[in-house]
Design a protein around this motif. Structure first.
Motif, PDB file in Angstrom:
ATOM      1  N   TYR A  35     -44.752  22.161 -63.758  1.00 10.72           N
ATOM      2  CA  TYR A  35     -46.364  22.070 -63.241  1.00 10.72           C
ATOM      3  C   TYR A  35     -46.935  23.180 -62.888  1.00 10.72           C
ATOM      4  CZ  TYR A  35     -44.235  17.383 -62.168  1.00 10.72           C
ATOM      5  OH  TYR A  35     -43.403  16.203 -62.159  1.00 10.72           O
ATOM      6  N   LEU A  36     -46.692  24.041 -63.858  1.00  8.98           N
ATOM      7  CA  LEU A  36     -47.769  25.171 -64.097  1.00  8.98           C
ATOM      8  C   LEU A  36     -48.901  24.802 -64.712  1.00  8.98           C
ATOM      9  CD1 LEU A  36     -45.016  28.249 -64.347  1.00  8.98           C
ATOM     10  CD2 LEU A  36     -46.364  27.575 -62.183  1.00  8.98           C
ATOM     11  N   ALA A  37     -48.841  23.631 -65.590  1.00  9.24           N
ATOM     12  CA  ALA A  37     -49.707  23.189 -66.337  1.00  9.24           C
ATOM     13  C   ALA A  37     -49.924  21.636 -66.202  1.00  9.24           C
ATOM     14  CB  ALA A  37     -49.670  23.569 -67.754  1.00  9.24           C
ATOM     15  N   ASP A  38     -51.000  21.151 -66.781  1.00 10.49           N
ATOM     16  CA  ASP A  38     -51.104  19.768 -66.669  1.00 10.49           C
ATOM     17  C   ASP A  38     -51.468  19.209 -68.029  1.00 10.49           C
ATOM     18  OD1 ASP A  38     -51.346  17.227 -65.264  1.00 10.49           O
ATOM     19  OD2 ASP A  38     -53.289  17.255 -65.348  1.00 10.49           O
ATOM     20  N   ALA A  45     -46.465  14.575 -73.782  1.00 15.83           N
ATOM     21  CA  ALA A  45     -47.454  15.741 -73.370  1.00 15.83           C
ATOM     22  C   ALA A  45     -46.699  16.810 -72.529  1.00 15.83           C
ATOM     23  CB  ALA A  45     -48.653  15.023 -72.632  1.00 15.83           C
ATOM     24  N   LEU A  46     -46.574  17.847 -73.125  1.00 16.08           N
ATOM     25  CA  LEU A  46     -45.779  18.955 -72.377  1.00 16.08           C
ATOM     26  C   LEU A  46     -46.812  20.021 -71.616  1.00 16.08           C
ATOM     27  CD1 LEU A  46     -43.217  19.235 -75.085  1.00 16.08           C
ATOM     28  CD2 LEU A  46     -42.918  18.029 -72.898  1.00 16.08           C
ATOM     29  N   GLY A  47     -48.036  20.087 -72.387  1.00 18.30           N
ATOM     30  CA  GLY A  47     -48.899  20.897 -71.232  1.00 18.30           C
ATOM     31  C   GLY A  47     -49.106  22.323 -71.543  1.00 18.30           C
ATOM     32  N   SER A  48     -48.099  23.026 -72.181  1.00 17.50           N
ATOM     33  CA  SER A  48     -47.927  24.345 -72.475  1.00 17.50           C
ATOM     34  C   SER A  48     -47.169  24.719 -73.669  1.00 17.50           C
ATOM     35  CB  SER A  48     -47.465  25.258 -71.246  1.00 17.50           C
ATOM     36  OG  SER A  48     -47.059  26.443 -71.481  1.00 17.50           O
ATOM     37  N   ARG A  49     -47.526  25.661 -74.522  1.00 21.33           N
ATOM     38  CA  ARG A  49     -46.424  25.839 -75.490  1.00 21.33           C
ATOM     39  C   ARG A  49     -45.216  26.520 -75.139  1.00 21.33           C
ATOM     40  NH1 ARG A  49     -46.695  23.067 -79.241  1.00 21.33           N
ATOM     41  NH2 ARG A  49     -49.134  23.176 -79.496  1.00 21.33           N
ATOM     42  N   VAL A  50     -45.149  27.129 -74.068  1.00 16.32           N
ATOM     43  CA  VAL A  50     -44.000  27.725 -73.809  1.00 16.32           C
ATOM     44  C   VAL A  50     -43.533  27.059 -72.394  1.00 16.32           C
ATOM     45  CG1 VAL A  50     -42.931  29.953 -72.830  1.00 16.32           C
ATOM     46  CG2 VAL A  50     -44.671  29.951 -74.675  1.00 16.32           C
ATOM     47  N   LEU A  51     -42.401  26.720 -72.412  1.00 17.81           N
ATOM     48  CA  LEU A  51     -41.799  26.004 -71.255  1.00 17.81           C
ATOM     49  C   LEU A  51     -40.326  26.711 -70.748  1.00 17.81           C
ATOM     50  CD1 LEU A  51     -41.956  22.401 -73.238  1.00 17.81           C
ATOM     51  CD2 LEU A  51     -43.486  23.296 -71.544  1.00 17.81           C
ATOM     52  N   PHE A  52     -40.100  26.018 -69.394  1.00 21.44           N
ATOM     53  CA  PHE A  52     -38.924  26.663 -68.838  1.00 21.44           C
ATOM     54  C   PHE A  52     -37.743  25.832 -69.404  1.00 21.44           C
ATOM     55  CE2 PHE A  52     -41.885  27.952 -65.836  1.00 21.44           C
ATOM     56  CZ  PHE A  52     -41.688  29.180 -65.892  1.00 21.44           C
TER      57      PHE A  52
END
Length: 191
Positions: free
Chosen positions: A172-175, A138-145
């Motif tokens: 940790y900008l998204a959950d 579960a990666l929380g965001s489509r765009v990641l670092f």
């Protein structure tokens, strides 16, 4: 009849030599263009979602096929190394999370040909965003670092072998933010 076959063979040989010479001269021009614009390219095989590293757990499987190009421009030198943009892709062998990524890498190369690089970039992925399947992250965001670390050796002036680790997460900008780590081997060709 023998004279005709002889002339056909001479014609075929002449065309082959002529086309080969033209292709080699164009290849030389292509190499010059590549060396002006591209620093190098890399291909590799990466173990997908490695357990016990930065992300801390493993849910997905398989291997990632990796391809990356490192551009020569815009580039600049800092702390004894060069900073250059890169663009790459990882494709998972089992249909789990694959990525398209880009960013900048800082690379130091020793006189002996050993090199170390690390960087920072963004990765667009096709994986899961929310928890729901224990076999998926579960990666929380489509765009990641994306943070890569690579160490290796150059041989023959242009060829490279390396070990690479890369981590992707949303910082940790998204959950949720389970993150994903890859570890593997790459072959590189410098231009």
């Amino acid at each position: 009849m023998a004279i005709r076959k002889f002339f056909i063979a001479i014609t075929v040989i002449g065309l082959t030599v002529g086309l080969t010479t033209a292709a080699l001269s164009q290849e030389g021009a292509a190499d010059a263009i590549a060396s002006r614009n591209f620093y190098g390219c890399r291909i590799g095989l990466l173990y997908h979602d490695v357990n016990g590293l930065w992300s801390g757990s493993r849910a997905e499987g398989g291997f990632d096929m990796n391809a990356e190009i490192v551009f020569r421009r815009p580039g600049f030198f800092l702390w004894g190394g060069g900073i250059r943009p890169n663009l790459g892709v990882t494709v998972n062998s089992q249909g789990d999370t694959s990525t398209l990524y880009g960013g900048f890498i800082w690379e130091f190369v020793s006189r002996a040909g050993l090199f170390f690089n690390t960087g920072l970039g963004l990765a667009l992925h096709n994986g899961e965003l929310d928890a729901g399947d224990d076999r998926k992250k579960a990666l929380g965001s489509r765009v990641l670092f994306r943070i890569p670390v690579e160490i290796g050796a150059t041989f023959g002036g242009r060829h490279r072998l390396s070990i690479i680790f890369a981590h992707i997460s949303n910082a940790y900008l998204a959950d949720p933010n389970q993150g994903l780590d890859v570890l593997g081997l790459r072959y590189g060709l410098q231009f």
